[in-house]
Motif scaffolding. Structure first.
Motif, short mmCIF file in Angstrom:
data_model
loop_
_atom_site.label_atom_id
_atom_site.label_comp_id
_atom_site.label_asym_id
_atom_site.label_seq_id
_atom_site.Cartn_x
_atom_site.Cartn_y
_atom_site.Cartn_z
N VAL A 439 0.72 -1.59 0.00
CA VAL A 439 -0.64 0.23 0.21
C VAL A 439 0.81 1.23 -0.26
CG1 VAL A 439 -1.89 -1.35 1.19
CG2 VAL A 439 0.18 0.22 2.58
N LEU A 440 2.02 1.35 0.40
CA LEU A 440 2.79 2.01 0.42
C LEU A 440 3.73 2.76 -1.27
CD1 LEU A 440 4.06 4.09 2.80
CD2 LEU A 440 6.67 2.59 2.05
N ARG A 441 3.31 1.91 -2.18
CA ARG A 441 3.77 2.13 -3.78
C ARG A 441 1.75 2.69 -3.66
NH1 ARG A 441 6.84 -2.28 -2.91
NH2 ARG A 441 4.95 -3.74 -3.50
N ASP A 442 0.85 2.65 -3.73
CA ASP A 442 0.08 2.76 -4.09
C ASP A 442 -0.43 4.64 -3.83
OD1 ASP A 442 -0.78 0.40 -4.55
OD2 ASP A 442 -2.60 0.20 -2.53
N GLU A 443 -1.55 4.61 -5.00
CA GLU A 443 -2.11 6.26 -4.60
C GLU A 443 -2.68 6.66 -2.97
OE1 GLU A 443 -0.84 8.70 -6.65
OE2 GLU A 443 -0.05 7.16 -8.16
N GLY A 444 -2.26 8.02 -2.98
CA GLY A 444 -2.28 8.55 -1.75
C GLY A 444 -1.76 9.66 -0.77
N GLY A 445 -2.74 10.71 -0.26
CA GLY A 445 -2.24 11.07 0.41
C GLY A 445 -1.10 11.03 1.65
N TYR A 446 -1.19 12.45 2.42
CA TYR A 446 0.70 12.86 3.05
C TYR A 446 -0.42 11.99 4.52
CZ TYR A 446 3.12 14.67 7.01
OH TYR A 446 4.15 14.66 8.19
N ASP A 447 -1.33 12.08 5.06
CA ASP A 447 -1.37 11.26 6.19
C ASP A 447 -1.60 9.66 6.24
OD1 ASP A 447 -2.36 13.68 7.34
OD2 ASP A 447 -4.56 13.43 6.90
N PHE A 448 -2.03 9.27 5.06
CA PHE A 448 -2.07 8.15 5.05
C PHE A 448 -1.00 7.22 4.19
CE2 PHE A 448 -2.17 4.58 1.04
CZ PHE A 448 -2.24 3.12 1.69
N LYS A 449 0.41 8.23 3.46
CA LYS A 449 1.79 7.53 3.14
C LYS A 449 1.77 7.95 5.38
CE LYS A 449 1.58 6.23 -0.25
NZ LYS A 449 1.92 6.72 -1.38
N ARG A 450 1.81 8.69 5.46
CA ARG A 450 2.31 9.37 6.97
C ARG A 450 1.95 7.89 7.58
NH1 ARG A 450 1.59 10.18 12.32
NH2 ARG A 450 -0.68 11.32 11.47
N ALA A 451 0.72 7.49 8.20
CA ALA A 451 -0.09 5.99 9.09
C ALA A 451 0.78 4.86 8.52
CB ALA A 451 -1.13 6.05 8.79
N VAL A 452 0.99 4.87 7.07
CA VAL A 452 2.66 4.26 7.00
C VAL A 452 3.40 3.48 7.59
CG1 VAL A 452 2.41 2.32 4.83
CG2 VAL A 452 0.45 3.25 4.78
N VAL A 453 4.55 4.42 7.06
CA VAL A 453 5.66 4.88 7.55
C VAL A 453 5.69 4.47 9.24
CG1 VAL A 453 7.52 6.21 7.79
CG2 VAL A 453 6.26 6.26 5.58
N GLU A 454 5.22 5.29 10.47
CA GLU A 454 4.66 5.06 11.31
C GLU A 454 4.83 3.70 11.50
OE1 GLU A 454 5.16 7.37 12.97
OE2 GLU A 454 4.76 9.18 12.61
N ALA A 455 3.90 2.73 11.21
CA ALA A 455 3.39 1.40 11.27
C ALA A 455 4.56 0.34 11.06
CB ALA A 455 2.67 1.19 10.36
N ILE A 456 5.22 1.12 9.86
CA ILE A 456 6.84 0.09 9.44
C ILE A 456 7.72 0.24 10.78
CG2 ILE A 456 8.65 -0.06 7.73
CD1 ILE A 456 6.32 0.53 5.99
N PHE A 457 7.61 1.61 10.83
CA PHE A 457 8.68 2.58 12.39
C PHE A 457 8.00 1.62 13.28
CE2 PHE A 457 9.75 7.07 10.92
CZ PHE A 457 10.13 6.31 9.91
N ASP A 458 7.59 1.12 13.46
CA ASP A 458 7.20 0.33 14.97
C ASP A 458 6.93 -1.16 14.54
OD1 ASP A 458 6.01 2.56 16.09
OD2 ASP A 458 3.84 2.23 15.88
N MET A 459 7.43 -1.17 13.55
CA MET A 459 7.59 -3.15 13.12
C MET A 459 9.61 -2.39 13.92
SD MET A 459 5.03 -4.39 10.18
CE MET A 459 6.02 -6.19 10.21
N ILE A 460 10.15 -1.99 12.82
CA ILE A 460 11.62 -2.10 13.12
C ILE A 460 11.71 -1.36 14.36
CG2 ILE A 460 13.70 -0.87 13.15
CD1 ILE A 460 12.03 0.22 9.97
N LYS A 461 11.18 -0.98 15.50
CA LYS A 461 11.79 -0.39 16.95
C LYS A 461 11.24 -2.11 17.82
CE LYS A 461 11.17 2.16 20.46
NZ LYS A 461 9.99 4.05 20.90
N PHE A 462 10.08 -3.04 17.94
CA PHE A 462 9.68 -3.88 18.14
C PHE A 462 10.17 -4.96 17.16
CE2 PHE A 462 6.84 0.13 19.68
CZ PHE A 462 7.42 0.00 20.64
N ILE A 463 10.49 -5.60 16.42
CA ILE A 463 9.85 -6.71 15.71
C ILE A 463 11.65 -7.16 14.94
CG2 ILE A 463 8.83 -8.48 14.80
CD1 ILE A 463 6.23 -6.96 14.42
#
Length: 927
Positions: A439-463
């Motif tokens: 979904v990060l490669r799909d079309e979308g606005g800033y809020d959507f892309k930021r939410a995806v990036v934040e989710a990946i950040f959390d995975m990097i931090k905790f997994i």
């Protein structure tokens, strides 16, 4: 006719309506003789439309139109008269001398006037009269409120609601009439209950009076308006509101309620929920009423009652059973609005009670393919929170199918739910990371892309297992990322995590591409990220390669990029600079640094000495980045609700609160000579119960030689003014403090914003950390307000109110939380003051409770997430803080063991720069 219609379609309505000059010129039609009702109605419609779309008339223009419109009062056309009232009501806020038409309007308010005119006249009069005239029209409003015609009664009630802020005392006297309107056994409205519209049934001749017949309805809309006004009158008296809810509720079953209107019952349910939130003691009574309304014949009432129960504080699974059963029935309803409401409520409830919501999973799975994608989004979100590990893969496949069919707002909800699921089932990280990268490669606005990036950040931090793969996905994303903020954040993360990877060189190409291809802001961030690879590189060859890349950046067109490159080239050559500028994990709290600098610059004595930065608390760089980009915590899911929305601002940090207090104290001339504030308590202490007539909280400010107590006092009594308000403080024992003065509040009227009483004490021995307990009494002169004038009476009586005790504590008032690298600082303080003691915390029933209590008592910062025990029996917590007044750094190591029956045993190790700081910590825990 067809040609004209075609032209209107092409040009739009704006060319016809949005021409203020033409309308003002055409207003001469009001002076024609005889008057043409059709032309006047058309012109008035255009005026009202202009006002509706935001057009503004100047004062002179509005006055001209207003008095031109009032000339139409003499015409007998009922429809024209209604348009006249609508126009003058909207123009009255801008025009001058509108009070002159009061007599004409009053004629239509008489009980013997036409029923069709009275509602419109009441609404117009409310906008025109001055608040001081409210008492003169009181008898007309009282009569209209209890009128048997619903349209008249509703108009009077709604107008009274709007009049209340300007004439509270007058409207409060109508409470008996409003109560009678609420209790009306027979009520109705015309045209299906639309009490604010027109009530005409025109015949074919166009005569407004021909064929007029009231159409009865059983909507009881008057009760809805009356209940709103009754609550507005009684909202300051919680006991009266509680009694009103119980009387109108009709007992446990709800069958005996006098309210027949569904909207009125929904409003009553919301009042009951508000009362429960403010006073938990009435929760049992209110829950009985709410459960009775779960069986009401209206779906609206059923849902409102179920939602109120689901949003209660400390609600248990047993109390949720009936409300969840109602929501489960709505899931199979053919009405989309009911399915949407039920799924959204269950999605919110699943955060705190996933096991209870899991009973609805079968029904929710059938909604994944619902034609309404909003319903499907909330259904899948709820399933993600309540499902088990085995269902994750199946759910992820179903989500992928409809992500392209929903808006960004709902995509964010889905992504946030997946982020929570990643942390719940880390073994399923592969499928979830694949979904997020897709979904990060799909079309979308800033809020959507930021939410995806934040989710990946959390995975990097905790997994840890997915870190390398997630970093690769982020590297690919910044290759064509159009959002500068996201690129900067990802580059910062690559600089922090990339050097620790097994193959750090594979990230450098992506970072250097940003230096070549992106804007100046991203280029500067890329330079900083490259420098971190160079500083942390083990291989000397890699360090030289980074130096070559940074040298190329010295020719950049932007000065920020050039300056960073030059600085980092110097840092790469000197290890001490690298430790200070790159490897250091803490930074100054910016709000605290700003407030200290402002105080330093404004103090003529302090400006002669060097600025002391040792007293400024520090925070971690990670915390600084998180505060700037993501105010919500990890477990926050963006589910809209009445109480919390994603647009809500984050609460102020402790340093921001300190800065606000500093600004407030600087405006008090009596405190100008005290010097800078060393510390202020961040959480005001509540000294009264929340439902009492006087609300008092206390904030403590520590100066070098003084202690100032700030009492925030609120008066909730609407008919009373308090004068000479002060707080008398009596120390329980010899406190080492001498009272200087009290700054009272001269006058305190009823208001939601508090006034401040200051009480100042001198510290007899400033080098010691004085602790004390004070008995506090609120003293004042109470005066009643004259209902007619609103002024306080000349004579009052002295009164006092006992407050809770105020404590000046060892830890909370003299220690500031401050981040540090614990292992390095602990070794550094080995030669300083040290102490070790053992305490028995028998009242603690878990290690988590002990950790929370110690942090609250000492007011220190827990480092490395040690505030959350990973074991149920043994745990070590690390704390860091600064002691005010030059006490320096203090570190605490808490080793705890827990056993059933004996509670928590605590071994407290303290290291500090000074002996008195070490003793302060021991006194705080031992006391």
């Amino acid at each position: 006719m067809a040609y004209a219609s075609k032209k209107e379609e092409e040009s739009g309505l704006s060319s016809y309506y949005n021409n203020k000059t033409t309308i003002i010129q055409e207003a001469r039609v009001f002076n024609d003789s005889p008057i043409s009702p059709r032309k006047c109605r058309a012109l008035l419609t255009r005026i009202v439309y202009l006002l509706y779309v935001g057009e503004t008339f100047g004062t002179q223009e509005a006055t001209t139109l207003f008095f031109g419109t009032t000339k139409l009062f003499q015409h007998k056309d009922s429809a024209l008269r209604q348009m006249v009232y609508l126009a003058i009501k909207e123009l009255a806020t801008t025009a001058e001398d509108v009070i002159m038409v009061t007599s004409s309007i009053m004629k239509d308010m008489q009980p013997n006037s036409e029923v069709i005119y009275r509602p419109n006249a009441i609404r117009a009069l409310c906008r025109i009269i001055d608040p001081s005239m409210a008492q003169g029209v009181e008898r007309f409003f009282k009569a209209a409120i209890v009128d048997r015609t619903p349209s008249i009664s509703s108009a009077a009630l709604v107008s009274s609601y709007h009049l209340f802020p300007q004439a509270k005392d007058v409207v409060r006297r109508w409470v008996n009439e409003v109560q009678e309107a609420v209790n009306a056994k027979t009520s109705g409205s015309f045209f299906g209950g639309a009490s604010s519209g027109s009530y005409l049934n025109f015949g074919s001749s166009g005569n407004s009076n021909s064929g007029y017949q009231p159409i009865p309805s059983s909507s009881y809309i008057t009760q809805y308006h009356a209940l709103g006004l009754l609550y507005l009158i009684r909202q300051q008296d919680r006991m009266a509101v509680t009694k009103m809810i119980q009387q109108l509720g009709g007992g446990k079953s709800g069958a005996g309620t006098t309210l027949k209107n569904a909207m009125a019952l929904c409003m009553l349910i919301r009042y009951a929920a508000k009362v429960m939130e403010e006073d938990p003691n009435v929760q049992r009574q209110m829950v009985d009423l709410l459960e009775g309304w779960l069986r009401h014949k209206s779906d609206m009432v059923n849902f409102e009652a179920a939602r109120a129960i689901c949003e209660m504080k400390n609600v248990g699974p047993a109390q949720l059973t009936k409300s969840i059963a109602v929501l489960q029935l709505f899931l199979s309803s053919p009405k989309s609005v009911l399915k949407f409401a039920a799924t959204r409520t269950l999605a919110s409830l699943a955060l705190s009670h996933p096991a209870s919501v899991a009973t609805c999973n079968v029904d929710l799975e059938s909604l994944i393919t619902d034609s309404n994608r909003s319903v499907a989004t909330y259904a899948i979100t709820t399933l993600l929170k309540t499902g088990n590990e085995a269902s994750v893969d199946r759910l992820m496949k179903q989500i992928t199918g409809f992500m392209s069919e929903i808006s960004d707002e709902f995509k964010v909800i889905i992504v946030d739910a997946i982020r929570s699921l990643c942390l719940k089932f880390p073994l399923k990280h592969a499928s979830m990371l694949a979904f997020l990268s897709g979904v990060l490669r799909d079309e979308g606005g800033y809020d959507f892309k930021r939410a995806v990036v934040e989710a990946i950040f959390d995975m990097i931090k905790f997994i840890g297992e997915c870190k390398e793969q997630a970093l690769s996905h982020l590297c690919e994303f910044i290759e064509d990322c159009e959002f500068t903020k996201l690129s900067v954040r990802i580059l910062h993360l690559l600089g922090a995590e990339g050097p620790k990877a097994p193959q750090p060189t594979k990230y450098i190409r992506f970072i250097y591409n940003r230096v070549v291809l992106e804007n100046a802001t991203v280029r500067a961030a890329a330079v900083s990220s490259l420098a971190k690879f160079g500083v942390n590189a083990v291989d000397a060859g890699l360090r030289r390669s980074i130096g070559v890349l940074l040298n190329r950046c010295l020719d950049d067109v932007d000065d920020e990029v050039r300056d960073r490159a030059a600085m980092f080239l110097r840092v790469l050559k000197e290890a001490t600079l690298a430790d200070a500028y790159i490897k250091e994990e803490s930074v100054f709290s910016l709000a605290a640094l700003e407030s200290k600098l402002v105080a330093y610059v404004n103090d003529p004595d302090a400006i002669q000495t060097p600025f002391d930065a040792t007293s400024i608390p520090k925070i971690s760089r990670a915390q600084l980045a998180a505060d700037a980009t993501r105010p919500s915590t990890l477990d926050t899911i963006a589910v809209p609700s009445a109480k919390k929305t994603s647009a809500s601002p984050p609460p102020p940090t402790a340093a921001e609160t300190q800065s606000a207090y500093l600004q407030q104290l600087s405006e008090v001339p009596e405190l100008a000579s005290y010097g800078p504030v060393l510390n202020s308590s961040t959480k005001p202490v509540q000294l009264t119960e929340t439902e009492t007539e006087y609300q008092v909280t206390c904030v403590k400010h520590i100066f070098k030689e003084h202690v100032v107590f700030q009492f925030n006092v609120s008066n909730t009594l609407p008919d009373t003014v308090l004068e000479q308000v002060s707080v008398i403080m009596q120390p329980q024992t010899d406190s080492g403090l001498t009272e200087d003065f009290i700054i009272p509040v001269p006058s305190l009227a009823s208001s939601t914003s508090p006034s401040i009483v200051y009480v100042s004490f001198t510290r007899d021995t400033p080098e010691e950390y004085t602790t004390a307990s004070f008995q506090c009494i609120l003293k004042f002169i109470s005066k009643e307000l004259d209902p007619s004038t609103g002024e306080p009476e000349e004579e009052g009586y002295e009164d006092e109110y006992q407050l809770e005790e105020v404590e000046l504590s060892a830890g909370g008032d003299y220690i500031i939380p401050s981040y540090s690298t614990f292992s390095a600082e602990w070794d550094r303080l080995r030669s300083g003051a040290t102490a070790t003691e053992t305490f028995s915390l028998g009242s603690m029933d878990s290690l988590k409770a002990a950790c929370d209590s110690i942090i609250e008592v000492l007011n220190m910062e827990a480092l490395g997430g040690t505030e959350t025990p990973s074991s149920s029996s043994v745990h070590t917590m690390q704390l860091s803080g600064l002691v005010t007044g030059g006490g320096g750094k203090v570190l605490v190591r808490c080793r705890m063991t827990f056993a059933k029956g004996t509670g928590v045993t605590l071994e407290l190790g303290v290291r500090a720069e000074k002996e008195n700081a070490c003793n302060l910590v021991l006194a705080a825990v031992g006391g």
